[in-house]
Structure formats: structure tokens, C-alpha cells
Scaffold this motif. Structure first.
Motif, PDB file in Angstrom:
ATOM      1  N   LEU A  19       0.803  -1.228   0.000  1.00 19.80           N
ATOM      2  CA  LEU A  19       0.000   0.000   0.000  1.00 19.80           C
ATOM      3  C   LEU A  19       0.837   1.279   0.000  1.00 19.80           C
ATOM      4  CD1 LEU A  19      -2.878  -0.863   2.510  1.00 19.80           C
ATOM      5  CD2 LEU A  19      -2.947  -0.921   0.020  1.00 19.80           C
ATOM      6  N   LYS A  20       2.164   1.174   0.232  1.00 19.30           N
ATOM      7  CA  LYS A  20       3.035   2.372   0.266  1.00 19.30           C
ATOM      8  C   LYS A  20       2.514   3.371   1.301  1.00 19.30           C
ATOM      9  CE  LYS A  20       4.898   0.483  -3.412  1.00 19.30           C
ATOM     10  NZ  LYS A  20       3.997  -0.668  -3.540  1.00 19.30           N
ATOM     11  N   ARG A  21       2.547   2.948   2.573  1.00 23.18           N
ATOM     12  CA  ARG A  21       2.068   3.794   3.669  1.00 23.18           C
ATOM     13  C   ARG A  21       3.185   4.041   4.686  1.00 23.18           C
ATOM     14  NH1 ARG A  21      -1.733   3.954   0.445  1.00 23.18           N
ATOM     15  NH2 ARG A  21      -3.915   3.413   0.925  1.00 23.18           N
ATOM     16  N   LEU A  22       3.048   5.148   5.400  1.00 21.87           N
ATOM     17  CA  LEU A  22       3.906   5.434   6.542  1.00 21.87           C
ATOM     18  C   LEU A  22       3.020   5.743   7.733  1.00 21.87           C
ATOM     19  CD1 LEU A  22       7.144   7.467   6.833  1.00 21.87           C
ATOM     20  CD2 LEU A  22       5.226   8.053   8.310  1.00 21.87           C
ATOM     21  N   ALA A  23       3.272   5.066   8.859  1.00 22.28           N
ATOM     22  CA  ALA A  23       2.518   5.301  10.085  1.00 22.28           C
ATOM     23  C   ALA A  23       3.448   5.899  11.135  1.00 22.28           C
ATOM     24  CB  ALA A  23       1.916   4.001  10.610  1.00 22.28           C
ATOM     25  N   ILE A  24       2.920   6.831  11.911  1.00 24.92           N
ATOM     26  CA  ILE A  24       3.696   7.456  12.980  1.00 24.92           C
ATOM     27  C   ILE A  24       3.041   7.095  14.307  1.00 24.92           C
ATOM     28  CG2 ILE A  24       4.593   9.603  13.922  1.00 24.92           C
ATOM     29  CD1 ILE A  24       4.343  10.800  11.112  1.00 24.92           C
ATOM     30  N   LEU A  25       3.831   6.463  15.190  1.00 24.48           N
ATOM     31  CA  LEU A  25       3.332   5.990  16.481  1.00 24.48           C
ATOM     32  C   LEU A  25       3.934   6.819  17.608  1.00 24.48           C
ATOM     33  CD1 LEU A  25       3.006   3.557  14.478  1.00 24.48           C
ATOM     34  CD2 LEU A  25       3.501   2.056  16.412  1.00 24.48           C
ATOM     35  N   ASP A  26       3.183   7.014  18.659  1.00 24.91           N
ATOM     36  CA  ASP A  26       3.720   7.630  19.868  1.00 24.91           C
ATOM     37  C   ASP A  26       4.804   6.722  20.441  1.00 24.91           C
ATOM     38  OD1 ASP A  26       3.682   7.838  23.016  1.00 24.91           O
ATOM     39  OD2 ASP A  26       2.901   9.742  22.269  1.00 24.91           O
ATOM     40  N   GLY A  27       5.973   7.274  20.693  1.00 25.68           N
ATOM     41  CA  GLY A  27       7.106   6.462  21.113  1.00 25.68           C
ATOM     42  C   GLY A  27       6.947   5.809  22.471  1.00 25.68           C
ATOM     43  N   LYS A  28       6.081   6.356  23.326  1.00 24.26           N
ATOM     44  CA  LYS A  28       5.887   5.784  24.655  1.00 24.26           C
ATOM     45  C   LYS A  28       4.734   4.786  24.690  1.00 24.26           C
ATOM     46  CE  LYS A  28       7.778   9.779  27.122  1.00 24.26           C
ATOM     47  NZ  LYS A  28       7.499  10.869  28.091  1.00 24.26           N
ATOM     48  N   THR A  29       3.628   5.132  24.049  1.00 26.35           N
ATOM     49  CA  THR A  29       2.430   4.289  24.144  1.00 26.35           C
ATOM     50  C   THR A  29       2.222   3.373  22.942  1.00 26.35           C
ATOM     51  OG1 THR A  29       0.980   5.909  23.062  1.00 26.35           O
ATOM     52  CG2 THR A  29       1.333   6.156  25.444  1.00 26.35           C
ATOM     53  N   GLY A  30       2.818   3.730  21.814  1.00 31.62           N
ATOM     54  CA  GLY A  30       2.604   2.955  20.597  1.00 31.62           C
ATOM     55  C   GLY A  30       1.318   3.301  19.881  1.00 31.62           C
ATOM     56  N   LYS A  31       0.566   4.260  20.398  1.00 36.18           N
ATOM     57  CA  LYS A  31      -0.681   4.669  19.749  1.00 36.18           C
ATOM     58  C   LYS A  31      -0.379   5.315  18.405  1.00 36.18           C
ATOM     59  CE  LYS A  31      -4.817   7.516  20.360  1.00 36.18           C
ATOM     60  NZ  LYS A  31      -5.520   8.481  21.244  1.00 36.18           N
ATOM     61  N   ILE A  32      -1.182   4.962  17.394  1.00 39.55           N
ATOM     62  CA  ILE A  32      -0.988   5.535  16.065  1.00 39.55           C
ATOM     63  C   ILE A  32      -1.430   7.004  16.082  1.00 39.55           C
ATOM     64  CG2 ILE A  32      -1.638   5.419  13.629  1.00 39.55           C
ATOM     65  CD1 ILE A  32      -2.156   2.409  14.069  1.00 39.55           C
ATOM     66  N   LYS A  33      -0.508   7.902  15.752  1.00 43.02           N
ATOM     67  CA  LYS A  33      -0.807   9.328  15.737  1.00 43.02           C
ATOM     68  C   LYS A  33      -1.348   9.776  14.387  1.00 43.02           C
ATOM     69  CE  LYS A  33       2.088  12.013  18.029  1.00 43.02           C
ATOM     70  NZ  LYS A  33       3.345  12.642  18.543  1.00 43.02           N
ATOM     71  N   THR A  34      -0.767   9.230  13.332  1.00 43.61           N
ATOM     72  CA  THR A  34      -1.226   9.569  11.986  1.00 43.61           C
ATOM     73  C   THR A  34      -0.644   8.567  11.000  1.00 43.61           C
ATOM     74  OG1 THR A  34      -1.443  11.375  10.376  1.00 43.61           O
ATOM     75  CG2 THR A  34       0.699  11.096  11.396  1.00 43.61           C
ATOM     76  N   ALA A  35      -1.137   8.618   9.782  1.00 43.73           N
ATOM     77  CA  ALA A  35      -0.601   7.790   8.696  1.00 43.73           C
ATOM     78  C   ALA A  35      -0.740   8.578   7.405  1.00 43.73           C
ATOM     79  CB  ALA A  35      -1.339   6.459   8.596  1.00 43.73           C
ATOM     80  N   VAL A  36       0.187   8.345   6.491  1.00 43.36           N
ATOM     81  CA  VAL A  36       0.167   9.052   5.208  1.00 43.36           C
ATOM     82  C   VAL A  36       0.512   8.066   4.101  1.00 43.36           C
ATOM     83  CG1 VAL A  36       0.796  11.300   6.178  1.00 43.36           C
ATOM     84  CG2 VAL A  36       2.591   9.733   5.433  1.00 43.36           C
ATOM     85  N   ALA A  37       0.124   8.433   2.875  1.00 41.83           N
ATOM     86  CA  ALA A  37       0.499   7.657   1.694  1.00 41.83           C
ATOM     87  C   ALA A  37       1.825   8.168   1.167  1.00 41.83           C
ATOM     88  CB  ALA A  37      -0.581   7.778   0.625  1.00 41.83           C
ATOM     89  N   LEU A  38       2.671   7.246   0.709  1.00 43.06           N
ATOM     90  CA  LEU A  38       3.953   7.604   0.121  1.00 43.06           C
ATOM     91  C   LEU A  38       3.824   7.705  -1.400  1.00 43.06           C
ATOM     92  CD1 LEU A  38       6.242   5.258   2.239  1.00 43.06           C
ATOM     93  CD2 LEU A  38       5.992   7.732   2.488  1.00 43.06           C
ATOM     94  N   ASP A  39       4.733   8.437  -1.996  1.00 44.72           N
ATOM     95  CA  ASP A  39       4.737   8.645  -3.441  1.00 44.72           C
ATOM     96  C   ASP A  39       5.188   7.370  -4.143  1.00 44.72           C
ATOM     97  OD1 ASP A  39       5.385   9.334  -6.085  1.00 44.72           O
ATOM     98  OD2 ASP A  39       5.893  11.386  -5.524  1.00 44.72           O
ATOM     99  N   LYS A  40       4.268   6.684  -4.800  1.00 45.36           N
ATOM    100  CA  LYS A  40       4.584   5.401  -5.430  1.00 45.36           C
ATOM    101  C   LYS A  40       5.520   5.551  -6.625  1.00 45.36           C
ATOM    102  CE  LYS A  40       0.122   3.532  -4.039  1.00 45.36           C
ATOM    103  NZ  LYS A  40      -1.156   2.960  -4.477  1.00 45.36           N
ATOM    104  N   LYS A  41       5.496   6.720  -7.246  1.00 45.96           N
ATOM    105  CA  LYS A  41       6.358   6.930  -8.400  1.00 45.96           C
ATOM    106  C   LYS A  41       7.822   6.953  -7.988  1.00 45.96           C
ATOM    107  CE  LYS A  41       7.396  10.237 -12.093  1.00 45.96           C
ATOM    108  NZ  LYS A  41       7.036  11.549 -12.700  1.00 45.96           N
ATOM    109  N   HIS A  42       8.117   7.656  -6.917  1.00 48.59           N
ATOM    110  CA  HIS A  42       9.501   7.797  -6.472  1.00 48.59           C
ATOM    111  C   HIS A  42       9.911   6.727  -5.466  1.00 48.59           C
ATOM    112  CE1 HIS A  42      10.201  11.568  -8.573  1.00 48.59           C
ATOM    113  NE2 HIS A  42       9.004  11.977  -8.167  1.00 48.59           N
TER     114      HIS A  42
END
Length: 260
Positions: free
Chosen positions: A199-222
Motif C-alpha cells: 500500500l506504500k504507507r507510513l505510520a507514525i506511532l507515539d514512542g511511549k504508548t505505541g498509539k498511532i498518531k497519523t498515517a500518510v500515503a507515500l509517493d509510489k512513483k519515487h
């Protein structure tokens, strides 16, 4: 998010050995990354100031399914897909560096693809890929560098459905699920960044709790097959991609400053 995901400085890696670049790590030298390639028991020092030239090769094994690399102090750690951790010490200027191998008990079914150092826990984090076709939880494990053993319970779990909620499927996307291929800790925020080739995704987790803070799509072309991720001390993000039918590549993203 503090990440600029559209565009970035791109380095094409002309060396054939880096076409299947499966993992990267920062080193103590500015602009120099350590890299590992699929099926090769070699760590490459990649100088981005010299257009991605390999300036040193550290051979620690003939071959194997090696997925990621992380430098911690003077030691280099490499993860194999079956969860084995390779510790490479006293490598400078040696044809055969000292290498220790530690079994974690995770096994091939875990399909470990991500490795990074977590300064908060003083351990290595190992990210299991799982099967992109199923929606089971994805786990991140901790390997204690003092005891040289894996902690019994995972430190984080990632729910693929939560990633899909944050970034719904595109019109022409496969209905795969988030499956970690690389992991890194942001040096300024302590957040955990996890990328998925599926799916070419990036997820950002809180470093202490592991809770997902956000996620974004990556540029599939590059980033046709993103497999490696690392940060430098200033918070610049590097993502590497296998080249498929072309060169391997590394993209560098500057942090977005407040007010932009």
C-alpha cells in the motif's frame, strides 16, 4: 505531521549491488548511510555526497535473507527475516569482522523486516511484516542489547484497519493490509515511524504508548518499493526503495518547520 511527504531530494543508486536495497541506517559520518541488500551478507557504506557511491563493504556472511541494518555506537546490527540478530563488531579495516549471532525465537513466520535502535528503551526494535493479505495485528518487538535477548511480549502492536481508516484505499489500489517493512525512531520527538511496502504507507506511532498518531500515503512513483527508513540527528528523514527494474534510490525529506 512534521513530515513533508510530497517530493524530496532523490539519489539514484547506480551501483547494481544497491538495486535491492532492503534497509538503511545513519552512521557517525555526515551524509553516509549504512545499507543492506537482499540475499547479500554485506553492509555497504553509501556516501550521498558522492552520488551514492559505495565507499566501504563489510562482509559478514556469504548470503542470507537480510532485511535491515542499524548502527549503534561502534557496532553494526543486521536482522534476518527469521528474527536472528547479527552483531558485527571491530569491522573497521578488517576483511573478516567479529560477528555474533543471536536467536530471538521469532522464526520465519514472523517475517521480520524492520530494525532500529530505540534510545528510550536502550534496545533494538524489530518489526514483523506479517502477511499483507490478512488483517492480523502487526507486532514490534524489543531486543535487549545488554542481555542480548528478546523481551517476551511485543512492545507495540499495529492494527492494519486503523491505518486504512486514516488512509483509505485508493481507486486502483490492491486491498492489501499495512505490513511493516522498516522502522525508525525520530531523534527529536521520540515518535516511531513505520513504513509498509504493501500500500506504500507510513505510520507514525507515539514512542511511549505505541498509539498511532497519523498515517500518510507515500509517493509510489519515487518510492516503488520502500524498504528502508532512517533519521539523521537534525530530523531529516531518509527512505530507501528497491529499484525493481531500475536503480535503487534514496529520498531525503526535510522536516516541515512550524508556520509552513
Amino acid at each position: 505531521t512534521d513530515l513533508l511527504v510530497e517530493g524530496g531530494r532523490e539519489d539514484l543508486l547506480n551501483d547494481e549491488r544497491l538495486r535491492e536495497l532492503s534497509g538503511i541506517s545513519m552512521t557517525k559520518q555526515e551524509g553516509v548511510l549504512a545499507g543492506i541488500a537482499d540475499e547479500r551478507g554485506e553492509v555497504y557504506m553509501i556516501d550521498l555526497k558522492q552520488e551514492g557511491k559505495i565507499t566501504e563493504v563489510i562482509t559478514f556472511k556469504d548470503k542470507g535473507d537480510f532485511e535491515d541494518v542499524q548502527m549503534v555506537g561502534q557496532c553494526i546490527y543486521v536482522i534476518k527475516s527469521d528474527g536472528q540478530v547479527y552483531e558485527i563488531g571491530c569491522w573497521q579495516g578488517r576483511k573478516k569482522p567479529n560477528t555474533e549471532v543471536y536467536k530471538t525465537g521469532l522464526g520465519k513466520a514472523s517475517d521480520v523486516e524492520g530494525l532500529c535502535y530505540d534510545p528510550l528503551r536502550r534496545c533494538l526494535l524489530l518489526a514483523s511484516k506479517g502477511d499483507p493479505k490478512n488483517d492480523s495485528l502487526r507486532y514490534v518487538w524489543a531486543f535487549d542489547l545488554h542481555e542480548k535477548e528478546l523481551l517476551e511480549e511485543p512492545v507495540f502492536s499495529i492494527n492494519p484497519h486503523e491505518i486504512n481508516r486514516l488512509v483509505p484505499y485508493g481507486e486502483h489500489e490492491k486491498k492489501d493490509f499495512f505490513s511493516p517493512s522498516a522502522i525508525a525512531v525520530h531523534p527529536l520527538t521520540g515518535d516511531i515511524y513505520v513504513i509498509s511496502t504493501a500500500l506504500k504507507r507510513l505510520a507514525i506511532l507515539d514512542g511511549k504508548t505505541g498509539k498511532i498518531k497519523t498515517a500518510v500515503a507515500l509517493d509510489k512513483k519515487h518510492l516503488p518499493q520502500p524498504e528502508g527508513i532512517a533519521f539523521d540527528a537534525q530530523g531529516r528523514l531518509y527512505i530507501s526503495s528497491e529499484g525493481k527494474d531500475a536503480e535503487g534510490r534514496i529520498l531525503c525529506f526535510d522536516p516541515v518547520k512550524k508556520g509552513q
